[in-house]
Design a protein around this motif. Structure first.
Motif, PDB file in Angstrom:
ATOM      1  N   UNK A   1     -30.019 -17.413   5.895  1.00  0.00           N
ATOM      2  CA  UNK A   1     -30.174 -18.809   6.338  1.00  0.00           C
ATOM      3  C   UNK A   1     -28.827 -19.518   6.515  1.00  0.00           C
ATOM      4  N   UNK A   2     -27.741 -18.849   6.182  1.00  0.00           N
ATOM      5  CA  UNK A   2     -26.416 -19.460   6.327  1.00  0.00           C
ATOM      6  C   UNK A   2     -26.122 -19.918   7.758  1.00  0.00           C
ATOM      7  N   UNK A   3     -26.551 -19.190   8.794  1.00  0.00           N
ATOM      8  CA  UNK A   3     -26.320 -19.697  10.149  1.00  0.00           C
ATOM      9  C   UNK A   3     -26.892 -21.102  10.376  1.00  0.00           C
ATOM     10  N   UNK A   4     -27.936 -21.468   9.639  1.00  0.00           N
ATOM     11  CA  UNK A   4     -28.474 -22.822   9.744  1.00  0.00           C
ATOM     12  C   UNK A   4     -27.472 -23.860   9.265  1.00  0.00           C
ATOM     13  N   UNK A   5     -26.744 -23.534   8.211  1.00  0.00           N
ATOM     14  CA  UNK A   5     -25.714 -24.450   7.712  1.00  0.00           C
ATOM     15  C   UNK A   5     -24.570 -24.556   8.715  1.00  0.00           C
ATOM     16  N   UNK A   6     -24.218 -23.414   9.299  1.00  0.00           N
ATOM     17  CA  UNK A   6     -23.165 -23.424  10.314  1.00  0.00           C
ATOM     18  C   UNK A   6     -23.619 -24.245  11.521  1.00  0.00           C
TER      19      UNK A   6
ATOM     20  N   UNK B   1     -33.027 -30.141  11.033  1.00  0.00           N
ATOM     21  CA  UNK B   1     -31.647 -30.281  11.515  1.00  0.00           C
ATOM     22  C   UNK B   1     -30.827 -29.020  11.289  1.00  0.00           C
ATOM     23  N   UNK B   2     -31.289 -28.137  10.422  1.00  0.00           N
ATOM     24  CA  UNK B   2     -30.535 -26.932  10.110  1.00  0.00           C
ATOM     25  C   UNK B   2     -30.954 -25.719  10.936  1.00  0.00           C
ATOM     26  N   UNK B   3     -32.029 -25.832  11.689  1.00  0.00           N
ATOM     27  CA  UNK B   3     -32.504 -24.680  12.458  1.00  0.00           C
ATOM     28  C   UNK B   3     -31.626 -24.511  13.700  1.00  0.00           C
TER      29      UNK B   3
ATOM     30  N   UNK C   1     -20.795 -25.767   3.552  1.00  0.00           N
ATOM     31  CA  UNK C   1     -20.725 -24.346   3.891  1.00  0.00           C
ATOM     32  C   UNK C   1     -20.266 -23.497   2.715  1.00  0.00           C
ATOM     33  N   UNK C   2     -19.439 -24.058   1.853  1.00  0.00           N
ATOM     34  CA  UNK C   2     -18.896 -23.300   0.724  1.00  0.00           C
ATOM     35  C   UNK C   2     -19.890 -23.170  -0.434  1.00  0.00           C
TER      36      UNK C   2
ATOM     37  N   UNK D   1     -32.853 -19.802  17.432  1.00  0.00           N
ATOM     38  CA  UNK D   1     -34.018 -19.233  16.742  1.00  0.00           C
ATOM     39  C   UNK D   1     -35.206 -19.258  17.715  1.00  0.00           C
ATOM     40  N   UNK D   2     -35.864 -18.112  17.916  1.00  0.00           N
ATOM     41  CA  UNK D   2     -36.904 -18.029  18.952  1.00  0.00           C
ATOM     42  C   UNK D   2     -38.243 -18.682  18.589  1.00  0.00           C
ATOM     43  N   UNK D   3     -38.403 -19.142  17.364  1.00  0.00           N
ATOM     44  CA  UNK D   3     -39.649 -19.793  16.946  1.00  0.00           C
ATOM     45  C   UNK D   3     -39.541 -21.303  17.123  1.00  0.00           C
ATOM     46  N   UNK D   4     -40.681 -21.980  17.222  1.00  0.00           N
ATOM     47  CA  UNK D   4     -40.625 -23.442  17.209  1.00  0.00           C
ATOM     48  C   UNK D   4     -39.943 -23.925  15.918  1.00  0.00           C
ATOM     49  N   UNK D   5     -39.187 -24.995  16.034  1.00  0.00           N
ATOM     50  CA  UNK D   5     -38.392 -25.485  14.900  1.00  0.00           C
ATOM     51  C   UNK D   5     -39.266 -25.739  13.677  1.00  0.00           C
ATOM     52  N   UNK D   6     -40.396 -26.415  13.865  1.00  0.00           N
ATOM     53  CA  UNK D   6     -41.231 -26.738  12.716  1.00  0.00           C
ATOM     54  C   UNK D   6     -41.803 -25.479  12.068  1.00  0.00           C
ATOM     55  N   UNK D   7     -42.145 -24.485  12.866  1.00  0.00           N
ATOM     56  CA  UNK D   7     -42.634 -23.214  12.307  1.00  0.00           C
ATOM     57  C   UNK D   7     -41.546 -22.561  11.452  1.00  0.00           C
ATOM     58  N   UNK D   8     -40.319 -22.593  11.952  1.00  0.00           N
ATOM     59  CA  UNK D   8     -39.198 -22.007  11.208  1.00  0.00           C
ATOM     60  C   UNK D   8     -39.036 -22.698   9.863  1.00  0.00           C
ATOM     61  N   UNK D   9     -39.143 -24.009   9.850  1.00  0.00           N
ATOM     62  CA  UNK D   9     -39.020 -24.761   8.600  1.00  0.00           C
ATOM     63  C   UNK D   9     -40.158 -24.397   7.646  1.00  0.00           C
ATOM     64  N   UNK D  10     -41.352 -24.302   8.160  1.00  0.00           N
ATOM     65  CA  UNK D  10     -42.508 -23.963   7.318  1.00  0.00           C
ATOM     66  C   UNK D  10     -42.369 -22.546   6.753  1.00  0.00           C
ATOM     67  N   UNK D  11     -42.036 -21.585   7.615  1.00  0.00           N
ATOM     68  CA  UNK D  11     -41.912 -20.197   7.150  1.00  0.00           C
ATOM     69  C   UNK D  11     -40.787 -20.045   6.125  1.00  0.00           C
ATOM     70  N   UNK D  12     -39.672 -20.719   6.356  1.00  0.00           N
ATOM     71  CA  UNK D  12     -38.577 -20.613   5.384  1.00  0.00           C
ATOM     72  C   UNK D  12     -38.957 -21.306   4.081  1.00  0.00           C
ATOM     73  N   UNK D  13     -39.726 -22.378   4.163  1.00  0.00           N
ATOM     74  CA  UNK D  13     -40.206 -23.031   2.942  1.00  0.00           C
ATOM     75  C   UNK D  13     -41.127 -22.125   2.143  1.00  0.00           C
ATOM     76  N   UNK D  14     -42.035 -21.450   2.836  1.00  0.00           N
ATOM     77  CA  UNK D  14     -42.930 -20.512   2.151  1.00  0.00           C
ATOM     78  C   UNK D  14     -42.138 -19.365   1.528  1.00  0.00           C
TER      79      UNK D  14
END
Length: 129
Positions: A85-90, A35-37, A112-113, A41-54
């Protein structure tokens, strides 16, 4: 408590939280993190979540294990990651995506704060003062 002890505890807590968050990206909270991606973002959502988790697991581990000479650099990298990763929160706020119990505009806005707090925590717990 001595300042150096407080900084050490702060660094270890931040690192531990990052490792936990990273593991949760890969397991039980993957849907919430999706929900935060941002849509742009040009990557598939699930890939983005996995890469950010790693990345979070690597950063957290580095914060925990860094020696005195490495801590400031790792802290700056962690702070940069939190800014990146702040843009994900926005995006979560703007697109009104509920996740992590943030199910109202007000809760998503207040969240956001917290990001600047994470940035400051990373920097203060690893500075060479």
């Amino acid at each position: 408590m001595k300042k150096s002890t407080a900084k050490h505890i702060g660094r270890i807590l931040l690192g531990s939280n990052l490792v936990f968050a990273g593991v949760s990206h890969l397991t039980f909270a993957r849907t919430d993190f999706r929900a935060q991606v941002p849509d742009w973002v040009p990557l598939p959502v699930d890939d983005t979540v996995i890469y950010s988790g790693l990345a979070e697991i690597a950063l957290g581990t580095s914060l925990i294990l860094a020696n005195e000479q490495q801590q400031q650099t790792v802290g700056r990298v962690a702070a940069a990651f939190f800014a990146a990763v702040f843009p994900g929160n926005i995006s979560q706020y703007v697109n009104r995506r509920s996740a992590f119990g943030l199910d109202t505009d007000r809760k998503r806005f207040v969240r956001l704060f917290f990001q600047p707090v994470l940035i400051a925590w990373a920097l203060k717990s690893t500075d060479r003062e």
